[in-house]
Design a protein around this motif. Structure first.
Motif, PDB file in Angstrom:
ATOM      1  N   LEU A 118      55.985  39.193 -28.881  1.00 24.76           N
ATOM      2  CA  LEU A 118      54.571  39.424 -29.203  1.00 24.76           C
ATOM      3  C   LEU A 118      53.819  38.121 -29.450  1.00 24.76           C
ATOM      4  O   LEU A 118      52.602  38.122 -29.624  1.00 24.76           O
ATOM      5  CB  LEU A 118      54.452  40.332 -30.435  1.00 24.76           C
TER       6      LEU A 118
ATOM      7  N   GLU B 283      46.411  50.839 -30.607  1.00 24.06           N
ATOM      8  CA  GLU B 283      46.669  49.858 -29.557  1.00 24.06           C
ATOM      9  C   GLU B 283      47.835  48.949 -29.936  1.00 24.06           C
ATOM     10  O   GLU B 283      48.713  48.675 -29.121  1.00 24.06           O
ATOM     11  CB  GLU B 283      45.417  49.020 -29.264  1.00 24.06           C
ATOM     12  N   ALA B 284      47.834  48.470 -31.176  1.00 21.37           N
ATOM     13  CA  ALA B 284      48.913  47.593 -31.647  1.00 21.37           C
ATOM     14  C   ALA B 284      50.240  48.342 -31.673  1.00 21.37           C
ATOM     15  O   ALA B 284      51.276  47.809 -31.268  1.00 21.37           O
ATOM     16  CB  ALA B 284      48.580  47.045 -33.035  1.00 21.37           C
TER      17      ALA B 284
ATOM     18  N   GLY C  49      51.123  50.880 -29.815  1.00 25.21           N
ATOM     19  CA  GLY C  49      51.547  51.058 -28.431  1.00 25.21           C
ATOM     20  C   GLY C  49      52.144  49.788 -27.855  1.00 25.21           C
ATOM     21  O   GLY C  49      53.165  49.831 -27.157  1.00 25.21           O
ATOM     22  N   GLN C  50      51.517  48.660 -28.150  1.00 26.40           N
ATOM     23  CA  GLN C  50      52.019  47.372 -27.652  1.00 26.40           C
ATOM     24  C   GLN C  50      53.402  47.073 -28.230  1.00 26.40           C
ATOM     25  O   GLN C  50      54.302  46.634 -27.511  1.00 26.40           O
ATOM     26  CB  GLN C  50      51.044  46.252 -28.013  1.00 26.40           C
ATOM     27  N   ILE C  51      53.582  47.326 -29.513  1.00 26.40           N
ATOM     28  CA  ILE C  51      54.874  47.053 -30.153  1.00 26.40           C
ATOM     29  C   ILE C  51      55.957  47.972 -29.595  1.00 26.40           C
ATOM     30  O   ILE C  51      57.056  47.519 -29.258  1.00 26.40           O
ATOM     31  CB  ILE C  51      54.762  47.185 -31.687  1.00 26.40           C
TER      32      ILE C  51
ATOM     33  N   ALA D 233      56.025  49.493 -26.716  1.00 24.43           N
ATOM     34  CA  ALA D 233      56.285  49.113 -25.331  1.00 24.43           C
ATOM     35  C   ALA D 233      57.152  47.859 -25.272  1.00 24.43           C
ATOM     36  O   ALA D 233      58.046  47.747 -24.419  1.00 24.43           O
ATOM     37  CB  ALA D 233      54.971  48.893 -24.584  1.00 24.43           C
ATOM     38  N   THR D 234      56.913  46.927 -26.178  1.00 22.06           N
ATOM     39  CA  THR D 234      57.711  45.704 -26.233  1.00 22.06           C
ATOM     40  C   THR D 234      59.152  46.025 -26.609  1.00 22.06           C
ATOM     41  O   THR D 234      60.091  45.492 -26.012  1.00 22.06           O
ATOM     42  CB  THR D 234      57.102  44.704 -27.242  1.00 22.06           C
TER      43      THR D 234
ATOM     44  N   ARG E 261      60.768  47.581 -23.535  1.00 19.88           N
ATOM     45  CA  ARG E 261      60.994  46.581 -22.485  1.00 19.88           C
ATOM     46  C   ARG E 261      62.174  45.680 -22.839  1.00 19.88           C
ATOM     47  O   ARG E 261      63.056  45.428 -22.013  1.00 19.88           O
ATOM     48  CB  ARG E 261      59.731  45.742 -22.282  1.00 19.88           C
TER      49      ARG E 261
END
Length: 72
Positions: A32, A50-51, A53-55, A57-58, A61
């Motif tokens: 991140l 949003e944050a 979702g980003q975390i 997804a990270t 991945r």
């Protein structure tokens, strides 16, 4: 005598996802672009959708990447 109240930690789902995954917290933070300490401070408070979702997804991945390597 002090009463103990079990309050759920904010972002417990993110904490659980990291714990169940093959990645470490510091690896998520690095991906991140922040330090592990900063990441843990962010987890103390309610995150934006949003944050979150980003975390998540990270974590997904990195998990896929790690599962294909000899990560211990």
């Amino acid at each position: 005598m002090k009463q103990t109240h079990k309050r759920p930690k904010p972002n417990q789902d993110i904490r659980d996802a990291i714990q169940k995954s093959p990645v470490f917290t510091y690896e998520v933070a690095e991906a991140l672009g922040i330090s592990a300490n900063t990441f843990l401070l962010h987890l103390r408070y309610k995150l934006s959708p949003e944050a979150r979702g980003q975390i998540m997804a990270t974590i997904a991945r990195l998990s896929k990447k790690v599962e294909g390597s000899a990560h211990e």
